[in-house]
Design an enzyme around this catalytic site. Structure first.
Site, PDB file in Angstrom:
ATOM      1  N   TYR A 175     -55.952 -21.460  18.838  1.00 37.50           N
ATOM      2  CA  TYR A 175     -57.567 -20.989  18.928  1.00 37.50           C
ATOM      3  C   TYR A 175     -57.809 -23.184  19.422  1.00 37.50           C
ATOM      4  CZ  TYR A 175     -55.812 -17.052  18.694  1.00 37.50           C
ATOM      5  OH  TYR A 175     -55.738 -15.764  18.065  1.00 37.50           O
ATOM      6  N   GLU A 214     -38.933 -14.447  19.028  1.00 42.01           N
ATOM      7  CA  GLU A 214     -39.441 -16.305  19.441  1.00 42.01           C
ATOM      8  C   GLU A 214     -38.494 -16.776  18.997  1.00 42.01           C
ATOM      9  OE1 GLU A 214     -40.539 -16.598  22.375  1.00 42.01           O
ATOM     10  OE2 GLU A 214     -41.666 -14.795  23.491  1.00 42.01           O
ATOM     11  N   ASN A 261     -57.119 -10.849  27.253  1.00 46.12           N
ATOM     12  CA  ASN A 261     -55.742 -11.578  28.726  1.00 46.12           C
ATOM     13  C   ASN A 261     -55.405 -10.281  28.679  1.00 46.12           C
ATOM     14  OD1 ASN A 261     -53.240 -11.872  29.267  1.00 46.12           O
ATOM     15  ND2 ASN A 261     -52.803 -12.193  27.573  1.00 46.12           N
ATOM     16  N   CYS A 320     -50.133 -14.433  24.370  1.00 49.17           N
ATOM     17  CA  CYS A 320     -51.772 -13.923  23.601  1.00 49.17           C
ATOM     18  C   CYS A 320     -50.100 -13.853  21.883  1.00 49.17           C
ATOM     19  CB  CYS A 320     -52.410 -13.214  24.037  1.00 49.17           C
ATOM     20  SG  CYS A 320     -51.794 -11.480  24.043  1.00 49.17           S
ATOM     21  N   HIS A 321     -49.227 -13.946  21.941  1.00 48.02           N
ATOM     22  CA  HIS A 321     -48.528 -14.105  20.815  1.00 48.02           C
ATOM     23  C   HIS A 321     -48.443 -15.109  19.666  1.00 48.02           C
ATOM     24  CE1 HIS A 321     -45.726 -13.286  23.145  1.00 48.02           C
ATOM     25  NE2 HIS A 321     -44.849 -13.951  22.064  1.00 48.02           N
TER      26      HIS A 321
END
Length: 109
Positions: free
Chosen positions: A24, A83, A46, A54-55
């Site tokens: 952030y 991912e 979002n 966003c993850h």
DNA sequence: AGCGTGACGAACT
DNA sequence: TAGTTCGCCACGC
């Protein structure tokens, strides 16, 4: 519709490459603000969840942080694992290695 | 226009 | 090392 600020944040999230994570703080700094709170708040709002990773955003602490999405931080962990990002004890495995930073046009290094 | 809250961060104890 | 506190900016009422 959202505010310009939020769009700035969501757009920044899209800059995050797959298999990487950002903080952030990096986004806040990239936007030119110091309030990571305002960033996190925007990320949570979002609406383009699958479109905006966003993850892939985590606190500078290397932990998962929070997650407003239906599933909670647990779901966030699974998304990261999908991912290729592994999580151990609720923290990013190789966080500093997978950490992605935004370019600011620096030349001095 | 003012008060409270929030997907955080850094410093203090 | 762990827990607590203030600060930050934007959003909603």
């Amino acid at each position: 519709m959202a505010t310009e600020f939020q769009k700035r944040v969501w757009d920044a999230l899209r800059l995050i490459p797959k298999g990487r994570v950002t903080t952030y703080k990096a986004i806040a700094d990239h936007l030119g603000t110091r309030a990571v709170r305002a960033v996190g708040s925007a990320v949570g709002k979002n609406p383009y969840a699958p479109e905006v990773p966003c993850h892939r955003v985590v606190p500078s602490d290397g932990t998962l942080g929070n997650y407003s999405a239906p599933g909670g931080p647990k779901r966030k962990m699974e998304l990261l694992a999908a991912e290729g990002i592994k999580v151990e004890n609720g923290k990013i495995a190789g966080f500093e290695t997978l950490l992605f930073e935004y370019e600011r046009g620096r030349e001095d290094g």
